[in-house]
Design a protein around this motif. Sequence first.
Motif, mmCIF file in Angstrom:
data_model
loop_
_atom_site.group_PDB
_atom_site.id
_atom_site.type_symbol
_atom_site.label_atom_id
_atom_site.label_comp_id
_atom_site.label_asym_id
_atom_site.label_seq_id
_atom_site.Cartn_x
_atom_site.Cartn_y
_atom_site.Cartn_z
ATOM 1 N N THR A 10 20.513 47.577 -14.152
ATOM 2 C CA THR A 10 21.250 47.783 -12.558
ATOM 3 C C THR A 10 19.484 47.919 -11.189
ATOM 4 O O THR A 10 18.781 47.885 -11.512
ATOM 5 C CB THR A 10 21.563 49.319 -12.936
ATOM 6 N N VAL B 286 15.763 42.300 -18.221
ATOM 7 C CA VAL B 286 17.148 42.176 -18.856
ATOM 8 C C VAL B 286 19.056 41.854 -18.430
ATOM 9 O O VAL B 286 19.364 42.604 -17.267
ATOM 10 C CB VAL B 286 17.701 43.657 -19.458
ATOM 11 N N LYS B 287 19.797 41.265 -18.738
ATOM 12 C CA LYS B 287 21.071 41.046 -18.374
ATOM 13 C C LYS B 287 21.642 42.152 -17.545
ATOM 14 O O LYS B 287 23.099 42.482 -16.561
ATOM 15 C CB LYS B 287 21.753 40.028 -19.024
ATOM 16 N N THR B 288 21.231 43.696 -18.455
ATOM 17 C CA THR B 288 22.527 44.343 -18.342
ATOM 18 C C THR B 288 21.620 45.679 -17.444
ATOM 19 O O THR B 288 22.404 46.048 -16.951
ATOM 20 C CB THR B 288 22.738 45.839 -19.208
ATOM 21 N N SER C 280 20.076 30.200 -22.319
ATOM 22 C CA SER C 280 21.170 31.752 -22.344
ATOM 23 C C SER C 280 20.906 31.498 -20.455
ATOM 24 O O SER C 280 19.509 31.350 -19.379
ATOM 25 C CB SER C 280 19.874 32.591 -22.587
ATOM 26 N N ASP C 281 21.684 32.028 -20.098
ATOM 27 C CA ASP C 281 21.824 32.699 -18.466
ATOM 28 C C ASP C 281 20.636 33.716 -18.469
ATOM 29 O O ASP C 281 20.367 35.163 -19.473
ATOM 30 C CB ASP C 281 22.854 33.203 -18.365
ATOM 31 N N TRP C 282 20.419 34.468 -17.819
ATOM 32 C CA TRP C 282 19.594 35.141 -17.162
ATOM 33 C C TRP C 282 19.272 35.704 -16.114
ATOM 34 O O TRP C 282 19.911 35.655 -14.800
ATOM 35 C CB TRP C 282 17.806 35.015 -17.630
ATOM 36 N N LYS C 283 18.935 36.988 -15.392
ATOM 37 C CA LYS C 283 18.589 37.889 -14.260
ATOM 38 C C LYS C 283 17.152 37.653 -13.866
ATOM 39 O O LYS C 283 16.505 38.099 -14.722
ATOM 40 C CB LYS C 283 19.475 38.731 -15.144
ATOM 41 N N LYS C 284 17.519 37.409 -11.834
ATOM 42 C CA LYS C 284 15.964 37.715 -11.538
ATOM 43 C C LYS C 284 16.378 38.880 -10.446
ATOM 44 O O LYS C 284 17.561 38.545 -10.358
ATOM 45 C CB LYS C 284 16.012 36.863 -11.447
ATOM 46 N N LYS D 120 11.827 38.715 -14.319
ATOM 47 C CA LYS D 120 13.088 38.386 -14.532
ATOM 48 C C LYS D 120 13.186 39.584 -15.666
ATOM 49 O O LYS D 120 12.439 40.620 -16.499
ATOM 50 C CB LYS D 120 12.845 37.742 -15.838
ATOM 51 N N LYS E 38 22.077 30.243 -14.137
ATOM 52 C CA LYS E 38 22.376 30.280 -15.042
ATOM 53 C C LYS E 38 22.115 29.177 -16.237
ATOM 54 O O LYS E 38 20.714 28.613 -14.714
ATOM 55 C CB LYS E 38 23.810 29.425 -14.562
ATOM 56 N N ASN F 13 22.444 36.313 -10.469
ATOM 57 C CA ASN F 13 21.727 35.755 -12.782
ATOM 58 C C ASN F 13 21.400 34.459 -11.806
ATOM 59 O O ASN F 13 22.411 33.457 -11.021
ATOM 60 C CB ASN F 13 23.286 36.509 -12.949
#
Length: 98
Positions: A38, A34-36, A77-81, A32, A63, A61
């Motif tokens: 790269t 941070v959404k920002t 909250s949405d999160w990034k994997k 998991k 949802k 991403n």
Amino acid sequence: MNLERLYKVLLGPVISEKSAVVADKGNQVVFKVVKTATKPEIKAAVEKLFNVNVRDVRVLNVKGKTKRTRFGLGQRSDWKKAYVRLEQGQEIDFAIAE
């Protein structure tokens, strides 16, 4: 890249049945992030923190689910994997890393 930023990119491993299957078959680890974040940041963070060589990184991403509460509908909250594929012979053991 900023060393402080690299320490904040990874939020933790994703522990699920799917991540266990992917780890066994494809020599991958799921994080998991941070959404920002790269792909180059994720790659640099994993290589720096765990001393492994990363072959490639795939991100998606996720949802957040809609949940019912006593106050009405709520939204998680949405999160990034990130799916991180390691080079052959490399592995990350989270029991030792802690």
